[in-house]
Design a protein around this motif. Structure first.
Motif, PDB file in Angstrom:
ATOM      1  N   MET A 111       0.849  -1.175   0.000  1.00 42.08           N
ATOM      2  CA  MET A 111       0.000   0.000   0.000  1.00 42.08           C
ATOM      3  C   MET A 111       0.893   1.236   0.000  1.00 42.08           C
ATOM      4  SD  MET A 111      -2.665   1.326   2.920  1.00 42.08           S
ATOM      5  CE  MET A 111      -4.124   0.473   2.405  1.00 42.08           C
ATOM      6  N   ALA A 112       0.544   2.202  -0.803  1.00 52.36           N
ATOM      7  CA  ALA A 112       1.304   3.454  -0.896  1.00 52.36           C
ATOM      8  C   ALA A 112       0.854   4.434   0.182  1.00 52.36           C
ATOM      9  CB  ALA A 112       1.096   4.071  -2.277  1.00 52.36           C
ATOM     10  N   GLU A 113       1.598   5.497   0.306  1.00 49.72           N
ATOM     11  CA  GLU A 113       1.217   6.549   1.238  1.00 49.72           C
ATOM     12  C   GLU A 113      -0.174   7.068   0.880  1.00 49.72           C
ATOM     13  OE1 GLU A 113       5.596   6.373   0.782  1.00 49.72           O
ATOM     14  OE2 GLU A 113       3.975   6.561  -0.642  1.00 49.72           O
ATOM     15  N   PRO A 114      -0.987   7.374   1.876  1.00 50.96           N
ATOM     16  CA  PRO A 114      -2.324   7.902   1.582  1.00 50.96           C
ATOM     17  C   PRO A 114      -2.219   9.322   1.017  1.00 50.96           C
ATOM     18  CG  PRO A 114      -1.909   7.988   3.931  1.00 50.96           C
ATOM     19  CD  PRO A 114      -0.742   7.258   3.318  1.00 50.96           C
ATOM     20  N   LEU A 115      -3.197   9.696   0.223  1.00 55.50           N
ATOM     21  CA  LEU A 115      -3.271  11.071  -0.283  1.00 55.50           C
ATOM     22  C   LEU A 115      -3.866  11.992   0.770  1.00 55.50           C
ATOM     23  CD1 LEU A 115      -4.483  10.413  -3.923  1.00 55.50           C
ATOM     24  CD2 LEU A 115      -2.151  10.887  -3.126  1.00 55.50           C
ATOM     25  N   SER A 116      -4.679  11.396   1.673  1.00 61.39           N
ATOM     26  CA  SER A 116      -5.290  12.169   2.751  1.00 61.39           C
ATOM     27  C   SER A 116      -5.718  11.221   3.866  1.00 61.39           C
ATOM     28  CB  SER A 116      -6.505  12.953   2.243  1.00 61.39           C
ATOM     29  OG  SER A 116      -7.539  12.079   1.851  1.00 61.39           O
ATOM     30  N   PHE A 117      -5.944  11.802   5.041  1.00 59.64           N
ATOM     31  CA  PHE A 117      -6.559  11.075   6.142  1.00 59.64           C
ATOM     32  C   PHE A 117      -7.207  12.091   7.073  1.00 59.64           C
ATOM     33  CE2 PHE A 117      -2.187  11.687   7.658  1.00 59.64           C
ATOM     34  CZ  PHE A 117      -2.356  12.110   8.970  1.00 59.64           C
ATOM     35  N   THR A 118      -8.059  11.603   7.963  1.00 60.63           N
ATOM     36  CA  THR A 118      -8.808  12.466   8.874  1.00 60.63           C
ATOM     37  C   THR A 118      -8.146  12.481  10.242  1.00 60.63           C
ATOM     38  OG1 THR A 118     -10.852  11.989   7.693  1.00 60.63           O
ATOM     39  CG2 THR A 118     -11.072  12.826   9.943  1.00 60.63           C
ATOM     40  N   ARG A 119      -8.035  13.675  10.819  1.00 60.23           N
ATOM     41  CA  ARG A 119      -7.514  13.806  12.181  1.00 60.23           C
ATOM     42  C   ARG A 119      -8.282  12.862  13.094  1.00 60.23           C
ATOM     43  NH1 ARG A 119      -8.585  18.517  14.938  1.00 60.23           N
ATOM     44  NH2 ARG A 119      -6.798  18.123  16.261  1.00 60.23           N
ATOM     45  N   GLY A 120      -7.601  12.200  14.003  1.00 59.82           N
ATOM     46  CA  GLY A 120      -8.255  11.304  14.944  1.00 59.82           C
ATOM     47  C   GLY A 120      -8.410   9.884  14.453  1.00 59.82           C
ATOM     48  N   ASP A 121      -8.051   9.617  13.196  1.00 58.21           N
ATOM     49  CA  ASP A 121      -8.092   8.251  12.670  1.00 58.21           C
ATOM     50  C   ASP A 121      -6.748   7.566  12.878  1.00 58.21           C
ATOM     51  OD1 ASP A 121     -10.667   8.576  11.750  1.00 58.21           O
ATOM     52  OD2 ASP A 121     -10.145   8.528   9.620  1.00 58.21           O
ATOM     53  N   THR A 122      -6.773   6.246  12.986  1.00 62.00           N
ATOM     54  CA  THR A 122      -5.558   5.455  12.902  1.00 62.00           C
ATOM     55  C   THR A 122      -5.200   5.335  11.424  1.00 62.00           C
ATOM     56  OG1 THR A 122      -6.173   4.195  14.866  1.00 62.00           O
ATOM     57  CG2 THR A 122      -4.518   3.206  13.403  1.00 62.00           C
ATOM     58  N   VAL A 123      -3.944   5.542  11.111  1.00 58.53           N
ATOM     59  CA  VAL A 123      -3.498   5.514   9.719  1.00 58.53           C
ATOM     60  C   VAL A 123      -2.338   4.532   9.615  1.00 58.53           C
ATOM     61  CG1 VAL A 123      -2.686   6.916   7.778  1.00 58.53           C
ATOM     62  CG2 VAL A 123      -4.089   7.970   9.573  1.00 58.53           C
ATOM     63  N   THR A 124      -2.406   3.605   8.654  1.00 53.06           N
ATOM     64  CA  THR A 124      -1.313   2.647   8.458  1.00 53.06           C
ATOM     65  C   THR A 124      -1.051   2.454   6.970  1.00 53.06           C
ATOM     66  OG1 THR A 124      -2.742   0.705   8.436  1.00 53.06           O
ATOM     67  CG2 THR A 124      -1.860   1.373  10.566  1.00 53.06           C
ATOM     68  N   TRP A 125       0.199   2.212   6.653  1.00 54.51           N
ATOM     69  CA  TRP A 125       0.583   1.785   5.315  1.00 54.51           C
ATOM     70  C   TRP A 125       1.928   1.079   5.406  1.00 54.51           C
ATOM     71  CZ3 TRP A 125       0.920   6.965   6.662  1.00 54.51           C
ATOM     72  CH2 TRP A 125       2.133   7.602   6.476  1.00 54.51           C
ATOM     73  N   THR A 126       2.227   0.313   4.365  1.00 49.82           N
ATOM     74  CA  THR A 126       3.481  -0.424   4.288  1.00 49.82           C
ATOM     75  C   THR A 126       4.279   0.096   3.109  1.00 49.82           C
ATOM     76  OG1 THR A 126       2.429  -2.388   5.206  1.00 49.82           O
ATOM     77  CG2 THR A 126       4.506  -2.722   4.051  1.00 49.82           C
ATOM     78  N   LYS A 127       5.566   0.269   3.320  1.00 47.96           N
ATOM     79  CA  LYS A 127       6.466   0.711   2.253  1.00 47.96           C
ATOM     80  C   LYS A 127       7.493  -0.393   2.034  1.00 47.96           C
ATOM     81  CE  LYS A 127       8.040   4.345  -0.206  1.00 47.96           C
ATOM     82  NZ  LYS A 127       7.222   5.042  -1.176  1.00 47.96           N
TER      83      LYS A 127
END
Length: 97
Positions: A1-17
């Motif tokens: 998964m690539a870096e997200p283009l956006s995310f919402t404050r207060g969310d857990t955000v994960t990705w693999t490089k």
């Protein structure tokens, strides 16, 4: 998964490089530097040869919404290489407004 283009404050955000030339299991450390309305630095964890980035919900809740430029850099000892860059938008958390 690539870096997200956006995310919402207060969310857990994960990705693999996945970086074949700089695998996490060979002591390469991946760091992200976000610059925009505030300074945000994130260090990935090793997940086998991959780099796993996790932003906890509690941490992202403290981020200021807006557009950020980012750079991804690997480090091993004195060696440092910029491996990617881009932009990301951190959206307001509508539930907290």
């Amino acid at each position: 998964m690539a870096e997200p283009l956006s995310f919402t404050r207060g969310d857990t955000v994960t990705w693999t490089k996945d970086l074949a030339e700089y695998p996490a299991n060979q002591s390469w450390l991946l760091k992200y530097y976000f610059r925009g309305p505030q300074v945000i630095d994130i260090t990935a964890a090793a997940s086998g040869a991959s780099h796993l980035v996790t932003i906890a919900a509690a941490a992202s809740a403290t981020y200021i919404a807006g557009r950020y430029s980012w750079q991804a850099r690997v480090e091993k000892g004195a060696e440092k290489f910029t491996v990617d860059s881009g932009t990301i938008t951190i959206d307001a958390d509508m539930a907290s407004l």
